[in-house]
Scaffold this motif. Structure first.
Motif, PDB file in Angstrom:
ATOM      1  N   GLY A 120       0.655  -1.232  -0.057  1.00  0.00           N
ATOM      2  CA  GLY A 120       0.015   0.013  -0.004  1.00  0.00           C
ATOM      3  C   GLY A 120       0.839   1.293  -0.225  1.00  0.00           C
ATOM      4  N   GLY A 121       0.414   2.314  -0.443  1.00  0.00           N
ATOM      5  CA  GLY A 121       1.026   3.626  -0.584  1.00  0.00           C
ATOM      6  C   GLY A 121       1.463   3.927  -2.121  1.00  0.00           C
ATOM      7  N   ILE A 122       1.399   2.934  -3.046  1.00  0.00           N
ATOM      8  CA  ILE A 122       1.868   3.412  -4.415  1.00  0.00           C
ATOM      9  C   ILE A 122       0.594   3.449  -5.309  1.00  0.00           C
ATOM     10  CG2 ILE A 122       3.011   2.578  -6.272  1.00  0.00           C
ATOM     11  CD1 ILE A 122       5.005   3.280  -4.146  1.00  0.00           C
ATOM     12  N   GLY A 123       0.418   4.425  -5.870  1.00  0.00           N
ATOM     13  CA  GLY A 123      -0.856   4.754  -6.827  1.00  0.00           C
ATOM     14  C   GLY A 123      -0.659   4.131  -8.249  1.00  0.00           C
ATOM     15  N   ASP A 124      -1.850   3.826  -8.663  1.00  0.00           N
ATOM     16  CA  ASP A 124      -1.989   3.230 -10.007  1.00  0.00           C
ATOM     17  C   ASP A 124      -1.305   4.044 -11.105  1.00  0.00           C
ATOM     18  OD1 ASP A 124      -2.880   0.369  -9.384  1.00  0.00           O
ATOM     19  OD2 ASP A 124      -4.954   1.485  -9.241  1.00  0.00           O
ATOM     20  N   MET A 125      -1.762   5.166 -10.890  1.00  0.00           N
ATOM     21  CA  MET A 125      -1.024   6.365 -11.985  1.00  0.00           C
ATOM     22  C   MET A 125       0.418   6.298 -12.180  1.00  0.00           C
ATOM     23  SD  MET A 125      -2.052   7.715 -14.532  1.00  0.00           S
ATOM     24  CE  MET A 125      -3.826   7.669 -14.133  1.00  0.00           C
ATOM     25  N   LYS A 126       1.098   6.072 -11.151  1.00  0.00           N
ATOM     26  CA  LYS A 126       2.675   6.054 -11.105  1.00  0.00           C
ATOM     27  C   LYS A 126       3.051   4.982 -11.705  1.00  0.00           C
ATOM     28  CE  LYS A 126       4.045   9.089  -6.967  1.00  0.00           C
ATOM     29  NZ  LYS A 126       4.679   9.003  -5.795  1.00  0.00           N
ATOM     30  N   CYS A 127       2.383   3.703 -11.546  1.00  0.00           N
ATOM     31  CA  CYS A 127       2.916   2.351 -12.166  1.00  0.00           C
ATOM     32  C   CYS A 127       2.402   2.706 -13.592  1.00  0.00           C
ATOM     33  CB  CYS A 127       1.955   1.460 -11.416  1.00  0.00           C
ATOM     34  SG  CYS A 127       2.358   1.141  -9.515  1.00  0.00           S
ATOM     35  N   LYS A 128       1.580   3.222 -13.986  1.00  0.00           N
ATOM     36  CA  LYS A 128       1.155   3.542 -15.462  1.00  0.00           C
ATOM     37  C   LYS A 128       2.304   4.389 -16.059  1.00  0.00           C
ATOM     38  CE  LYS A 128      -3.695   2.364 -15.059  1.00  0.00           C
ATOM     39  NZ  LYS A 128      -5.055   2.710 -15.478  1.00  0.00           N
ATOM     40  N   LYS A 129       2.715   5.276 -15.605  1.00  0.00           N
ATOM     41  CA  LYS A 129       3.716   6.335 -16.034  1.00  0.00           C
ATOM     42  C   LYS A 129       4.885   5.559 -16.207  1.00  0.00           C
ATOM     43  CE  LYS A 129       1.779  10.707 -14.187  1.00  0.00           C
ATOM     44  NZ  LYS A 129       1.789  11.873 -13.343  1.00  0.00           N
ATOM     45  N   LEU A 157       5.173   2.435 -16.718  1.00  0.00           N
ATOM     46  CA  LEU A 157       5.026   1.452 -17.885  1.00  0.00           C
ATOM     47  C   LEU A 157       5.132   2.189 -19.229  1.00  0.00           C
ATOM     48  CD1 LEU A 157       4.666  -1.133 -19.137  1.00  0.00           C
ATOM     49  CD2 LEU A 157       2.154  -0.915 -18.731  1.00  0.00           C
ATOM     50  N   ASN A 158       4.414   3.264 -19.114  1.00  0.00           N
ATOM     51  CA  ASN A 158       4.753   4.179 -20.425  1.00  0.00           C
ATOM     52  C   ASN A 158       6.093   4.679 -20.834  1.00  0.00           C
ATOM     53  OD1 ASN A 158       3.103   6.152 -22.393  1.00  0.00           O
ATOM     54  ND2 ASN A 158       4.329   7.490 -21.194  1.00  0.00           N
ATOM     55  N   ASN A 159       6.753   4.849 -19.820  1.00  0.00           N
ATOM     56  CA  ASN A 159       8.172   4.995 -20.256  1.00  0.00           C
ATOM     57  C   ASN A 159       9.035   3.933 -20.635  1.00  0.00           C
ATOM     58  OD1 ASN A 159       8.258   8.021 -19.373  1.00  0.00           O
ATOM     59  ND2 ASN A 159       8.417   7.495 -17.182  1.00  0.00           N
ATOM     60  N   VAL A 160       8.522   2.772 -19.984  1.00  0.00           N
ATOM     61  CA  VAL A 160       9.560   1.592 -20.341  1.00  0.00           C
ATOM     62  C   VAL A 160       8.984   1.315 -21.832  1.00  0.00           C
ATOM     63  CG1 VAL A 160       9.624  -0.798 -20.088  1.00  0.00           C
ATOM     64  CG2 VAL A 160       9.673   0.615 -18.296  1.00  0.00           C
ATOM     65  N   LEU A 161       7.600   1.237 -22.182  1.00  0.00           N
ATOM     66  CA  LEU A 161       7.255   0.933 -23.554  1.00  0.00           C
ATOM     67  C   LEU A 161       7.646   1.823 -24.712  1.00  0.00           C
ATOM     68  CD1 LEU A 161       3.648  -0.126 -22.777  1.00  0.00           C
ATOM     69  CD2 LEU A 161       5.561  -1.578 -23.173  1.00  0.00           C
ATOM     70  N   ASN A 162       7.531   3.268 -24.375  1.00  0.00           N
ATOM     71  CA  ASN A 162       7.880   4.156 -25.417  1.00  0.00           C
ATOM     72  C   ASN A 162       9.595   4.148 -25.591  1.00  0.00           C
ATOM     73  OD1 ASN A 162       5.606   5.624 -26.683  1.00  0.00           O
ATOM     74  ND2 ASN A 162       5.320   6.397 -24.580  1.00  0.00           N
ATOM     75  N   LYS A 163      10.462   3.930 -24.681  1.00  0.00           N
ATOM     76  CA  LYS A 163      11.828   3.662 -24.716  1.00  0.00           C
ATOM     77  C   LYS A 163      12.302   2.426 -25.433  1.00  0.00           C
ATOM     78  CE  LYS A 163      15.957   2.341 -22.071  1.00  0.00           C
ATOM     79  NZ  LYS A 163      16.626   2.131 -20.894  1.00  0.00           N
ATOM     80  N   MET A 164      11.260   1.608 -25.506  1.00  0.00           N
ATOM     81  CA  MET A 164      11.674   0.228 -26.381  1.00  0.00           C
ATOM     82  C   MET A 164      11.021   0.480 -28.080  1.00  0.00           C
ATOM     83  SD  MET A 164       9.514  -3.539 -25.438  1.00  0.00           S
ATOM     84  CE  MET A 164       8.311  -2.812 -26.100  1.00  0.00           C
ATOM     85  N   LEU A 165       9.761   1.043 -27.872  1.00  0.00           N
ATOM     86  CA  LEU A 165       9.204   1.385 -29.029  1.00  0.00           C
ATOM     87  C   LEU A 165       9.740   2.479 -30.085  1.00  0.00           C
ATOM     88  CD1 LEU A 165       5.483   0.770 -28.220  1.00  0.00           C
ATOM     89  CD2 LEU A 165       6.996  -0.766 -29.425  1.00  0.00           C
ATOM     90  N   GLU A 166      10.566   3.351 -29.499  1.00  0.00           N
ATOM     91  CA  GLU A 166      10.809   4.465 -30.354  1.00  0.00           C
ATOM     92  C   GLU A 166      11.972   4.246 -31.443  1.00  0.00           C
ATOM     93  OE1 GLU A 166      11.122   8.091 -32.212  1.00  0.00           O
ATOM     94  OE2 GLU A 166       9.746   7.437 -30.590  1.00  0.00           O
ATOM     95  N   PRO A 167      12.886   3.401 -31.195  1.00  0.00           N
ATOM     96  CA  PRO A 167      13.889   2.766 -32.475  1.00  0.00           C
ATOM     97  C   PRO A 167      13.030   2.014 -33.329  1.00  0.00           C
ATOM     98  CG  PRO A 167      14.680   2.459 -30.091  1.00  0.00           C
ATOM     99  CD  PRO A 167      13.223   2.648 -30.044  1.00  0.00           C
ATOM    100  N   VAL A 168      11.999   1.368 -33.056  1.00  0.00           N
ATOM    101  CA  VAL A 168      11.101   0.625 -34.057  1.00  0.00           C
ATOM    102  C   VAL A 168      10.447   1.676 -34.920  1.00  0.00           C
ATOM    103  CG1 VAL A 168       9.162  -0.915 -34.259  1.00  0.00           C
ATOM    104  CG2 VAL A 168      10.861  -1.355 -32.266  1.00  0.00           C
TER     105      VAL A 168
END
Length: 362
Positions: free
Chosen positions: A279-288, A290-301
């Motif tokens: 407890g103590g971690i919001g879903d939106m932080k986790c989504k942000k 994930l968004n950073n991880v995915l876009n880092k991976m997808l940008e070269p593609v």
């Protein structure tokens, strides 16, 4: 006999993260390792037509989309053979012969077929081509004597049927074909990536996909609406990572280096999971994250895709050359298949000689 990889996708739309993590990422790794003698990657347009027979334009337009996704993800036509299924007529011939070696009830028992029939509402009226596509898939594999098929776990029943058909053919006729093995994703969480809505599988037809070609804004819009934990109503509430699509995606894609770059409060995903569960971690932080991880991976593609989009005629040239090379390989196998089945009448000089001798003496 060398080590041969074969794998492919239905060209019914752009490829998504489920395709990427299920097999495409692994294909690129395997082609670059060079541990296999040959690698075939194809667009299964014949299979796609089994449930899109009334809309061939959909398949026609998506050939280029899948080809662009292949190339932008890192598949190299100098290292693997990229081809279109329908351009290899030998596959249809082998499918016909293999159909004689399996019963209708055996195909009906295939759990993947059952699921696909249910998804398409085909229970009352199954197209024959669709019902028989597991046999067609076996022919796709056997024609190239593939030893290894990188695929998600939902394809295991298909590969098992292929092995059965190969064994039966070899027992009845001659040991011509090769039994393949499936190569599952190394990351167990990636074997069946759920959709953004938390449903069991990411699927174009369900509209719950993140595509390899999605831009950064589109990825964020989709990540923001992802299914998490319905009981995690307040930041202070304990959260659950099981069945939580955001954490499933983080399992599949995030690395310790990503945490060092985007969320240094945690050294790795295990620490984030522990904090979220407590407890103590919001879903939106986790989504942000994930968004950073995915876009880092997808940008070269995305960048590579933009380059390939500038010369579409060359993409078709790559596919034309790959299809010609694939057909040559399949034709060699079919020469052996016909000889084993004793239907190579015009090539069997001994048959012609012996029959001529017999009738000459009557």
């Amino acid at each position: 006999m060398g080590k041969i990889i074969l794998t492919g996708d239905r060209p019914t739309g752009k490829l998504h993260l489920g395709h990427y993590v299920g097999s495409l990422r692994r294909r690129v790794e395997l082609q670059n390792l060079g541990d296999f003698d040959r690698m075939f990657v194809f667009m299964a347009d014949v299979q796609a037509l089994t449930d899109n027979a009334d809309n061939p334009e959909k398949i026609r337009q998506n050939i280029i989309e899948v080809a662009l996704d292949y190339l932008s993800a890192g598949l190299d036509p100098e290292k693997c053979t990229l081809y279109i299924q329908s351009q290899i007529p030998e596959l249809a011939e082998l499918t016909t012969y293999l159909m004689n070696l399996v019963s209708v009830s055996r195909v009906q028992r295939n759990p993947t077929v059952k699921t696909e029939i249910r998804m398409r509402n085909f229970e009352a009226n199954i197209p024959m081509g669709f019902f028989a596509y597991p046999v067609s898939q076996a022919a796709d594999i056997a024609a190239f004597k593939a030893t290894t098929v990188p695929a998600g776990e939902d394809q295991e029943p298909m590969i098992e049927l292929t092995r059965e058909l190969v064994r039966r053919f070899n027992q009845i006729y001659a040991p011509v074909l090769v039994e393949p093995d499936i190569m599952l994703p190394e990351n167990a969480m990636a074997r069946r990536l759920p959709g953004t809505d938390g449903k069991e599988k990411m699927s174009k037809s369900l509209g719950n996909c993140i595509y390899l070609s999605d831009d950064a804004d589109t990825v964020w819009k989709k990540v923001k609406t992802m299914y998490t934990d319905p009981t995690h109503l307040n930041v202070s509430d304990p959260g659950h990572v099981e069945g939580n699509a955001v954490f499933t995606y983080l399992d599949a894609f995030s690395t310790d280096a990503d945490f060092a770059e985007f969320w240094p409060e945690f050294q790795n995903l295990g620490e984030l999971k522990a904090a979220y569960t407590a407890g103590g971690i919001g879903d939106m932080k986790c989504k942000k994250m994930l968004n950073n991880v995915l876009n880092k991976m997808l940008e070269p593609v995305r960048m590579r895709r933009r380059e390939f989009e500038q010369d579409i005629p060359e993409i078709y040239n790559i596919l034309r050359k790959g299809s010609a090379a694939a057909r040559e390989a399949a034709a060699r196998t079919m020469d052996e298949v016909r000889a084993a089945m004793q239907i190579n009448y015009f090539d069997d000089a001994e048959l012609i000689r012996s029959q001529a001798e017999r009738y000459r003496n009557t």
